[in-house]
Write an enzyme that holds these catalytic residues in place. Structure first.
Site, PDB file in Angstrom:
ATOM      1  N   CYS A  14       1.373  -1.174   0.188  1.00 49.37           N
ATOM      2  CA  CYS A  14      -0.245   0.170   0.013  1.00 49.37           C
ATOM      3  C   CYS A  14       0.451   1.190  -0.065  1.00 49.37           C
ATOM      4  O   CYS A  14       0.428   2.422   0.135  1.00 49.37           O
ATOM      5  CB  CYS A  14      -0.932   0.204   1.298  1.00 49.37           C
ATOM      6  SG  CYS A  14      -2.629   0.555   1.351  1.00 49.37           S
ATOM      7  N   ASP A  40     -14.947   3.800   3.727  1.00 49.39           N
ATOM      8  CA  ASP A  40     -14.174   2.477   3.053  1.00 49.39           C
ATOM      9  C   ASP A  40     -14.149   2.026   1.839  1.00 49.39           C
ATOM     10  O   ASP A  40     -13.942   0.966   1.513  1.00 49.39           O
ATOM     11  CB  ASP A  40     -13.343   1.671   4.252  1.00 49.39           C
ATOM     12  CG  ASP A  40     -12.658   2.272   5.001  1.00 49.39           C
ATOM     13  OD1 ASP A  40     -12.109   3.398   4.968  1.00 49.39           O
ATOM     14  OD2 ASP A  40     -12.769   2.247   7.419  1.00 49.39           O
TER      15      ASP A  40
END
Length: 326
Positions: A14, A40
């Site tokens: 990430c 999210d």
């Protein structure tokens, strides 16, 4: 000679996210429909039923040299957004970009095996996917679930809530250290265990009324997620930095070693959050470290702390009490 897939990565895991400052520039002047919400996941109501389709997508570049483990971590990382909403993933589409002519397909097959095994463990049906030739390996999932109740939002915190993490931090720094052969066998085992552990406990947390907000720590690091969780409500977080769990390998490193191993995005994360009160320098590095398949960050009403603690104890899972909302 076999090419280590990490050599083809522009930012491990990430850590390949756009910096927050770049996102702000890119979205400036665009409609809210393009930007989406700060949540999210995305949700869509099914007409004439009380059911919401819950979906998210995530994909990452290599952060580990083991292709099968890379596939597992990519799959769990993509599921995290649903876990952080208290929703069980049920179906997934695979995203695979692979430099086929440069490194062949054997590595891609091992990646797919890692995804397949992980989805089977989590009860997620693979519905299909899409693959292309590309210069850099990129692997991920579009994940789908359903919910018959309101999902847990990432920013519905209240004053007095206690803040918790479900895992140790430091995998961005740890993976850089492994790449440079700076970890011993025990430290490598710990790193791989933390980064490949599922956050499925988020589904159970979603059933506890006193869990008021939840998200997962991603490439922007803990500090940015804390800001996201509290700022829209006009609240503040207070963290006991010494209470945050981190990898043993990170704990033993000197400040100079940490600065040398800090990722490019980690440095940018620290720069992007300088407007907030600055923690001790060691903690500042840790709080900006990009996490891949990172911990759940969640807030709990004080009356539900015992219930949450019991849940983690029964699962044999670590629970880190790190601060509170003010």
């Amino acid at each position: 000679m076999k090419i280590d897939i990490r050599e083809l990565s522009t930012g491990g895991g990430c850590g390949c996210k756009f910096p927050l400052s770049s996102l702000e520039l890119m979205f400036k002047g665009l409609s809210s429909d393009v930007m989406g919400s700060r949540e999210d996941v995305g949700t869509m109501d099914i007409s004439s039923t009380n059911t919401k389709i819950v979906s998210s997508i995530d994909f990452i570049q290599p952060i580990l040299g083991d292709e099968e483990l890379y596939g597992r971590v990519a799959a769990l990382h993509a599921m995290n957004d649903l876990f952080a909403s208290g929703v069980k993933p049920k179906g997934a589409l695979i995203v695979l970009c692979w430099p086929r002519e440069l490194i062949g397909l054997n590595g891609a097959k091992r990646v797919m095996r890692g995804i397949e095994k992980t989805c089977a463990e989590e009860g997620v049906t693979i519905l299909g996917g899409h693959s292309i030739d590309a210069q850099n390996p990129i692997v991920g999932l579009a994940v789908f679930g359903e919910s018959r109740k309101t999902i847990i939002e990432c920013n519905s915190v209240k004053v007095g809530d206690k803040l918790f993490l479900s895992k140790r931090l430091g995998v961005g720094i740890g993976c850089n250290a492994e790449l440079k052969n700076l970890l011993d066998c025990t430290e490598v085992e710990e790193l791989r265990s933390v980064i490949s552990t599922s956050n499925r406990i988020g589904v159970e947390l979603g059933k506890i009324d006193g869990v008021t907000a939840m998200t997962d720590v991603t490439g922007y690091g803990l500090r940015a997620e804390l800001d996201k969780m509290t700022s829209s409500a006009g609240l503040r977080w207070r963290i006991r930095w010494e209470s945050i769990g981190s990898l043993n390998s990170v704990c033993r490193m000197t400040l100079e070693e940490l600065l040398d191993l800090e990722t490019k995005l980690g440095k940018q994360n620290r720069k992007d959050t300088l407007q907030r009160e600055t923690p001790p320098r060691y903690s500042s590095i840790l709080a900006g470290d990009p996490q891949t398949n990172g911990p759940l960050l969640f807030s709990v009403d004080k009356n539900s702390i015992d219930e949450v603690s019991e849940l983690f104890a029964n699962e044999g899972t670590d629970l880190w009490a790190i601060g509170e909302v003010e």
